[in-house]
Scaffold this motif. Structure first.
Motif, PDB file in Angstrom:
ATOM      1  N   PHE B 158    -119.754 102.596  29.872  1.00 60.60           N
ATOM      2  CA  PHE B 158    -120.322 102.586  30.656  1.00 60.60           C
ATOM      3  C   PHE B 158    -121.580 104.263  31.043  1.00 60.60           C
ATOM      4  N   ILE B 159    -120.849 105.037  30.309  1.00 64.97           N
ATOM      5  CA  ILE B 159    -122.153 106.786  30.960  1.00 64.97           C
ATOM      6  C   ILE B 159    -123.410 106.160  29.923  1.00 64.97           C
ATOM      7  N   ILE B 160    -123.152 105.130  28.868  1.00 69.61           N
ATOM      8  CA  ILE B 160    -124.453 105.347  28.598  1.00 69.61           C
ATOM      9  C   ILE B 160    -126.045 103.901  28.605  1.00 69.61           C
ATOM     10  N   GLY B 161    -124.609 102.865  29.321  1.00 66.43           N
ATOM     11  CA  GLY B 161    -125.170 101.632  30.252  1.00 66.43           C
ATOM     12  C   GLY B 161    -125.480 102.116  31.469  1.00 66.43           C
ATOM     13  N   VAL B 162    -125.327 102.540  31.627  1.00 69.51           N
ATOM     14  CA  VAL B 162    -126.148 103.394  33.237  1.00 69.51           C
ATOM     15  C   VAL B 162    -126.613 104.308  33.835  1.00 69.51           C
ATOM     16  N   TRP B 163    -125.978 105.443  33.397  1.00 73.61           N
ATOM     17  CA  TRP B 163    -126.934 106.658  33.336  1.00 73.61           C
ATOM     18  C   TRP B 163    -128.140 106.744  31.840  1.00 73.61           C
ATOM     19  N   GLY B 164    -128.300 105.521  30.963  1.00 69.79           N
ATOM     20  CA  GLY B 164    -129.346 106.382  30.224  1.00 69.79           C
ATOM     21  C   GLY B 164    -130.741 106.108  30.608  1.00 69.79           C
ATOM     22  N   GLY B 165    -131.614 105.857  29.317  1.00 69.92           N
ATOM     23  CA  GLY B 165    -132.626 105.887  29.471  1.00 69.92           C
ATOM     24  C   GLY B 165    -132.890 103.897  29.522  1.00 69.92           C
ATOM     25  N   PRO B 166    -134.599 104.156  28.931  1.00 73.67           N
ATOM     26  CA  PRO B 166    -135.303 102.830  29.367  1.00 73.67           C
ATOM     27  C   PRO B 166    -133.821 101.274  28.012  1.00 73.67           C
ATOM     28  N   GLY B 167    -133.687 101.876  26.793  1.00 75.23           N
ATOM     29  CA  GLY B 167    -132.815 100.839  26.548  1.00 75.23           C
ATOM     30  C   GLY B 167    -131.939 100.898  26.537  1.00 75.23           C
ATOM     31  N   ARG B 168    -130.832 100.853  27.285  1.00 71.09           N
ATOM     32  CA  ARG B 168    -129.835 101.814  27.555  1.00 71.09           C
ATOM     33  C   ARG B 168    -129.018 100.602  27.210  1.00 71.09           C
ATOM     34  N   VAL B 169    -129.314  99.733  28.048  1.00 71.13           N
ATOM     35  CA  VAL B 169    -128.061  98.209  27.842  1.00 71.13           C
ATOM     36  C   VAL B 169    -128.092  98.104  26.755  1.00 71.13           C
ATOM     37  N   GLN B 170    -128.934  97.712  25.779  1.00 69.96           N
ATOM     38  CA  GLN B 170    -129.124  97.937  24.188  1.00 69.96           C
ATOM     39  C   GLN B 170    -127.948  98.656  23.289  1.00 69.96           C
ATOM     40  N   ALA B 171    -128.591  99.370  23.780  1.00 67.42           N
ATOM     41  CA  ALA B 171    -127.801 100.264  23.340  1.00 67.42           C
ATOM     42  C   ALA B 171    -126.429 101.087  23.378  1.00 67.42           C
ATOM     43  N   ALA B 172    -125.763 100.021  24.673  1.00 62.68           N
ATOM     44  CA  ALA B 172    -124.630 100.848  25.004  1.00 62.68           C
ATOM     45  C   ALA B 172    -123.558  99.301  24.290  1.00 62.68           C
ATOM     46  N   LEU B 173    -124.383  98.059  24.241  1.00 62.43           N
ATOM     47  CA  LEU B 173    -123.126  97.191  24.092  1.00 62.43           C
ATOM     48  C   LEU B 173    -123.591  97.254  22.409  1.00 62.43           C
ATOM     49  N   LYS B 174    -124.567  97.597  21.718  1.00 60.78           N
ATOM     50  CA  LYS B 174    -124.678  98.004  20.185  1.00 60.78           C
ATOM     51  C   LYS B 174    -123.606  98.721  19.739  1.00 60.78           C
ATOM     52  N   PHE B 175    -123.094 100.030  20.971  1.00 60.57           N
ATOM     53  CA  PHE B 175    -121.915 100.859  20.461  1.00 60.57           C
ATOM     54  C   PHE B 175    -121.134 100.727  20.687  1.00 60.57           C
ATOM     55  N   PHE B 176    -120.662  99.560  21.549  1.00 62.43           N
ATOM     56  CA  PHE B 176    -119.578  99.259  21.803  1.00 62.43           C
ATOM     57  C   PHE B 176    -119.551  97.824  20.716  1.00 62.43           C
ATOM     58  N   LEU B 177    -119.569  96.967  20.499  1.00 59.31           N
ATOM     59  CA  LEU B 177    -119.341  96.049  19.503  1.00 59.31           C
ATOM     60  C   LEU B 177    -119.407  96.742  18.162  1.00 59.31           C
ATOM     61  N   TYR B 178    -120.134  97.606  17.921  1.00 62.19           N
ATOM     62  CA  TYR B 178    -120.282  98.129  16.699  1.00 62.19           C
ATOM     63  C   TYR B 178    -118.107  98.809  16.304  1.00 62.19           C
ATOM     64  N   THR B 179    -117.569  99.187  17.263  1.00 60.04           N
ATOM     65  CA  THR B 179    -116.811 100.409  17.141  1.00 60.04           C
ATOM     66  C   THR B 179    -115.799  98.676  17.176  1.00 60.04           C
ATOM     67  N   VAL B 180    -116.552  97.888  18.136  1.00 58.64           N
ATOM     68  CA  VAL B 180    -115.076  97.155  18.401  1.00 58.64           C
ATOM     69  C   VAL B 180    -114.018  96.118  17.039  1.00 58.64           C
ATOM     70  N   LEU B 181    -115.672  95.752  16.523  1.00 60.69           N
ATOM     71  CA  LEU B 181    -115.808  95.531  15.016  1.00 60.69           C
ATOM     72  C   LEU B 181    -114.780  96.070  13.916  1.00 60.69           C
ATOM     73  N   GLY B 182    -115.579  97.216  13.903  1.00 62.06           N
ATOM     74  CA  GLY B 182    -114.259  98.567  12.975  1.00 62.06           C
ATOM     75  C   GLY B 182    -112.930  98.231  13.739  1.00 62.06           C
ATOM     76  N   SER B 183    -112.597  98.193  14.283  1.00 60.86           N
ATOM     77  CA  SER B 183    -111.432  98.764  15.157  1.00 60.86           C
ATOM     78  C   SER B 183    -110.445  97.648  15.067  1.00 60.86           C
ATOM     79  N   LEU B 184    -111.824  95.889  15.501  1.00 62.64           N
ATOM     80  CA  LEU B 184    -109.975  95.352  15.541  1.00 62.64           C
ATOM     81  C   LEU B 184    -110.129  95.290  13.820  1.00 62.64           C
ATOM     82  N   PHE B 185    -110.367  94.890  12.706  1.00 59.81           N
ATOM     83  CA  PHE B 185    -109.974  94.870  11.048  1.00 59.81           C
ATOM     84  C   PHE B 185    -109.350  96.199  11.382  1.00 59.81           C
ATOM     85  N   MET B 186    -108.965  96.828  11.977  1.00 60.54           N
ATOM     86  CA  MET B 186    -108.051  98.404  11.645  1.00 60.54           C
ATOM     87  C   MET B 186    -106.372  98.095  12.100  1.00 60.54           C
TER      88      MET B 186
END
Lengths: 503, 543
Positions: B158-186
């Motif tokens: 939310f910090i990235i996605g709501v208060w971020g710059g112009p490309g914030r939505v994509q950046a926030a999703l990318k951040f979330f999904l990348y991390t979740v992908l790794g951590s689910l394998f963990m």
């Protein structure tokens, strides 16, 4: 059965929940006729009266089933010819179904008025369907399985088309009816084949006498599974799901998405239940493929949906897949399945309750664009929706995670690594589409839609009940929350104890 | 590290440190919208400062000579699945907890005026994030660690996605999904280890270490090396699953692509926390979980990880050099710096590991300060393009000085903290494998190059852009924040003993564990029969 003493062996406590709910349905029907004539009563007051009757019936049924569960007794309606059995397993499933029905009653009150489809039959149909589910989860004979399935289905066909001025609602009813009857026919055919090859109608008898080298018996088993897979909307028997979920009034969608699924999965558990037997082994092989397909298809298709109800429909297909992973793990997975159904109940019903509460000017605001800027207009609703969706995705701290944790855990223990990995990968995909809604709610500016005035008390009650359940069961799935009643609410252990009754 | 048994449970201080930020957030949240935004900010600042105070109490009560964990708390949570509320710290986690609790109030203060809309919910997310980060650093139960690790994503998203710059939505999703992908394998790997443990000891347990009188911890589990067990129950694949989750978070090349987006789009406060603390989750995860749980596999994977670390150092530096955006430049410099951290860690010797952990802290301080500095400039000029600036040392001398110190700390100039960390890492890496250490030295040179080049273009020369003439120098609040960050840079740079002494005990233990792992695999290579016997023992009890 000896005709001389027909009353001797009947144990009415076994059918108490079903009977109470069915009588409640009758009472609602009768009451509605009288109340509708009283001009002095407002529409809302009639709803409240009917909902209270329905609530009374459901609470009584829940109380009976809950007591039966806590006492751990197992009672059969007719000991000579067991058709219905109220044991810990059916009591647990009855409670899940009953809670779903109860929440649905309360969530639909204001919604039906908003959509101008406030007819008292709604509550009666809902209760009849619930009674059918309670028959289904207690069924230990293939005939009662069929009976329960029909009693639960017919009212839902009507409910799906309840918004009769809306084309999509009519379409939903028609589609669900046609596909549903087809599924029932398959199930019935399977029943005939099973009876023909084993000479038994009781589930225990069929399992014991199952000739696994007989292609007809295998076909019969497959057909029964297909019939139930239709009801739980598992791929590839899911095609009706998106249209019906989208077209039906949202309160009905919420109701059927959680309760029908729970009841049909419970029936499937009864079928699969017990230790490794020829039937269970063959069943496992069929379910493995269905699980895989449901997870992949449901999650991937959900990504491209622009209607939140439709997205939740595809997610329902996906969740059917996750539940089925629990089936492939055999007996240890059955408790995980039951817990998953309870978890799904609160999260999914909560998400639908938010859509219900957002309905405005006589219709659903279910396009994803209409969620734009919701966080600014109605921060509470946005926060709740986020919570429910994250629980569906399985974020730790919500009940959805505990449920998925259990499913993954039993899959690993059963050496079903391929399924576990598919489950993980599709879960990542699911995060994407579940998070799309918060993106619109929090990260985009609101459109021109003015907000509908405040939240109604019944809706607020349903939403808070779901939210509390999602968080509480997420952190304390096995009791221990320092509040008197909740301290001992060991839901996770209950689910496993209920599954143990299958054996 | 088998045989690590935690002694007496001592107090609930650590639990307070962990939960105080969240408690503050919930307390503020309970008031709804009644309180003005300023009160929320002050409340959050007070809450996070108090948390830092408690963390200092931890430090003062911490006995660096003792091995094992201290301030341990353990309560049953879901005991039938081996899940406990189990927290405790050693020197490594203490340092990172200190870093987190130190950075948070400074970040809030530094970004005081940056966030203007939905201030209340921003403050709430920052505090929730703090609890998530501290919780992950102090968790000794894998389930609990996973909980904090994942829950932390939501506020950051939310910090990235709501208060971020112009490309914030994509950046926030990318951040979330990348991390979740790794951590689910963990998560799957965690469940496999849990299952192995259950088969060997018949007691469900997800605790990392044993508590006196309790069930054996996961570290006591015999994880098969290869052969007998199904492939996915072997150390190789379990380590790979853990490493994927942590490498994404570090981030290691080629899994770093979420980082530039997230950093650039995030608001200043988000970038500071992301670079300062969140990236250390990955490196910490390696140190705390992946290495001790799967030492053999860690040794086997070491050349690959060292190679990737080296690629990260050189690639990150080169890409940083060509950036036209100051923030993006610093973001890529993070990739390079974290490459050093990984290089030191997988040297598997005392110098390398101590340098690695110290460098985590150093990077948090210097990069955190740099992101704050860039944010302060952005507030004044609403651009971060290097070309827009030039000669701003003239209107902003204090700013230029503080920027310079943070920048030199980041480069690794002697007398500043970066030097100590990088020196130790390089010493360790040389001792381990000079093939990786020699090219890494070029990374230091490159860092000096891109940083100084950027510094020259921004601060020196004539003031050509008229908009830069009227720039106002830092005010008292900004000076305070930055000076507070500069003080520990000099402290660590001039007198690192108090910090390094915290690391001696845990690092020595870790080195021993890894040495045992590599010794075992050498034995396995030389005497296949002997190793097979060990494996049979494991597999036998596994069946």
């Amino acid at each position: 059965m000896s005709p001389a003493s027909p009353a001797m062996n009947l144990d009415f406590s076994a059918i108490a929940p079903v009977a109470i709910v069915a009588m409640g349905a009758m009472a609602v029907l009768v009451l509605e006729v009288f109340l509708a004539r009283m001009r002095s009563l407002s529409e809302f007051h009639v709803s409240v009266a009917l909902a209270l009757v329905a609530t009374l019936a459901l609470v009584l049924a829940l109380g009976t089933a809950g007591q039966a569960f806590l006492q751990g007794t197992s009672s059969v309606f007719n000991a000579d010819n067991p058709m219905l059995r109220l044991d810990r397993f059916s009591a647990f499933a009855t409670v899940v179904v009953g809670i779903g029905a109860l929440l649905s009653v309360w969530m639909s009150m204001q919604y039906l008025i908003e959509l101008r489809i406030n007819h008292g039959e709604h509550y009666a149909l809902l209760l009849i369907s619930t009674a059918g589910m309670m028959v289904l989860v207690a069924a230990v004979d293939i005939l009662t399985v069929f009976l329960g399935l029909e009693i639960l289905s017919l009212p839902i066909y009507v409910l799906a088309g309840f918004d009769r001025r809306k084309t999509t609602s009519n379409e939903a009813a028609m589609k669900y009816f046609l596909v549903g009857t087809f599924a029932t026919a398959l199930l019935l055919y399977g029943t005939a084949l099973l009876y023909g090859t084993t000479g038994e109608t009781g589930l225990d008898g069929i399992r014991a006498a199952f000739p696994s080298d007989n292609p007809l018996a295998l076909a019969g088993l497959g057909l029964v599974v297909v019939g139930l897979a239709f009801k739980v909307s598992a791929a590839p028997f899911h095609q009706w799901t998106p249209d019906v979920y989208e077209g039906a009034p949202t309160s009905v969608t919420g109701f059927m998405s959680v309760t029908v699924k729970a009841a049909a999965f419970a029936a499937l558990l009864r079928f699969a239940g017990g230790d490794v037997e020829p039937a269970a082994e063959n069943l496992g092989r069929i379910l493995w493929g269905i699980a895989l397909l449901s997870m992949v298809l449901g999650n991937i298709t959900a990504v491209v949906q622009d209607n939140v109800k439709r997205m939740l429909a595809w997610s329902a297909v996906a969740h059917a897949g996750y539940v089925l992973v629990g089936f492939t793990a055999g007996a240890p997975g059955h408790g995980a399945v039951l817990f998953y159904l309870a978890a799904y109940l609160f999260a999914n019903l909560g998400a639908f309750a938010v859509i219900v509460a957002l309905a405005d000017r006589g219709r659903d605001q279910d396009r994803i664009e209409s969620f734009a800027g919701l966080a600014r207009r109605r921060p509470g609703m946005a926060a709740l929706m986020t919570l429910f969706l994250l629980s569906l995705a399985g974020l730790p701290g919500t009940v959805g995670f505990i449920a998925k944790f259990q499913i993954f855990s039993v899959a690993v223990r059963a050496e079903e690594l391929s399924l576990a990995i598919v489950a993980v990968l599709t879960t990542v995909v699911s995060f994407y589409y579940y998070l799309r809604v918060p993106v619109w709610m929090y990260m985009r500016d609101p459109g021109e839609t003015p907000p509908r005035a405040g939240l109604d008390t019944p809706e607020a009650a349903v939403l808070s009940a779901c939210a509390i359940a999602v968080l509480l069961l997420g952190f304390f799935p096995n009791g221990g929350f320092p509040v008197p009643v909740l301290q001992d609410a060991t839901v996770l252990a209950w689910a496993h104890e209920a599954a143990a009754a299958l054996r | 590290m088998d045989g690590v048994v935690v002694g007496a449970l001592d107090g609930s201080l650590l639990g307070w440190v962990t939960l105080l930020p969240l408690a503050t957030a919930l307390l503020l949240g309970a008031t709804g919208r009644r309180l003005p935004e300023a009160v929320w900010k002050v409340g959050a600042l007070a809450g996070s400062t108090a948390t830092f105070g408690l963390a200092l109490l931890l430090w003062s009560g911490f006995d660096a000579t003792r091995t094992g964990y201290q301030f341990v708390e353990r309560t049953a949570w879901l005991p039938q699945y081996g899940i406990h509320w189990f927290v405790g710290i050693d020197g490594i986690s203490l340092l990172l907890v200190l870093l987190t609790t130190f950075l948070l109030p400074l970040t809030l203060l530094g970004a005081w005026n940056e966030v203007r809309r939905s201030v209340r919910s921003f403050v709430f997310h920052m505090l929730a994030l703090e609890t998530g980060m501290i919780g992950a650093f102090v968790s000794l139960n894998l389930f609990q660690f996973y909980l904090f690790w994942e829950v932390m994503l939501v506020p950051m998203y939310f910090i990235i996605g709501v208060w971020g710059g112009p490309g914030r939505v994509q950046a926030a999703l990318k951040f979330f999904l990348y991390t979740v992908l790794g951590s689910l394998f963990m998560l799957i790997a965690m469940l496999v280890v849990y299952d192995l443990h259950l088969q060997q000891f018949a007691v469900p347990n997800l605790d990392l270490v044993q508590v006196a009188g309790g069930a054996p911890g996961l570290l006591d589990t015999m994880v098969p090396r290869s052969g007998e067990a199904p492939w996915w129950r072997t150390q190789t694949w379990l380590f790979a699953a853990f490493a994927l989750a942590f490498a994404i978070k570090v981030p290691m090349v080629p899994l770093h692509t979420w980082l530039p987006d997230a950093h650039v789009e995030a608001p200043t406060a988000g970038s500071v926390v992301l670079a300062g603390v969140l990236l250390k989750m990955g490196t910490y995860g390696f140190v705390r979980f992946a290495l001790p749980l799967f030492p053999d596999a860690a040794v086997a994977f070491a050349p690959w990880i060292l190679g990737l670390a080296l690629v990260g150092i050189l690639y990150g530096s080169l890409v940083a050099m060509v950036q036209s955006d100051v923030k993006k430049l610093i973001a890529y410099s993070s990739v390079a710096h974290l490459g050093f951290v990984m290089l030191g860690m997988f040297a598997f010797n005392v110098e390398g590991l101590e340098g690695s952990v110290l460098q985590m802290v150093n990077h948090g301080l210097s990069t955190g300060a740099l992101f704050l500095l860039v944010g302060m400039l952005y507030e004044r000029r609403h651009t971060r393009e290097i070309a827009e600036f030039g000669g701003i040392a003239k209107p902003m001398p204090v700013y230029a000085t503080l920027f310079g110190i943070a920048l030199f700390a980041s480069i690794g100039l002697p007398a500043l903290n970066g030097f100590v960390g990088e020196l130790l890492i390089l010493v360790g890496a040389f001792a381990a494998d000079a093939r990786f250490a020699v090219p890494a030295v070029f990374g230091v040179v490159l860092a000096a190059a891109y940083m100084l080049w950027m510094y020259r273009r921004v601060f020196f020369g004539p003031v050509e852009n008229p908009e830069n003439r009227g720039l106002i120098d830092l005010d008292v609040r900004e000076r305070f924040v930055l000076v507070a960050l500069v003080v520990p840079m000099f402290w660590i740079g001039l007198h690192p003993r108090p910090f390094l002494s915290l690391l001696h005990a845990p690092v020595a233990e870790l080195v021993q564990a890894v040495e045992r792992g590599s010794a075992a695999s050498t034995v396995a290579a030389e005497r296949p029969d002997g190793a097979a016997a060990v494996r049979d023992g494991a597999a036998g009890s596994a069946r």
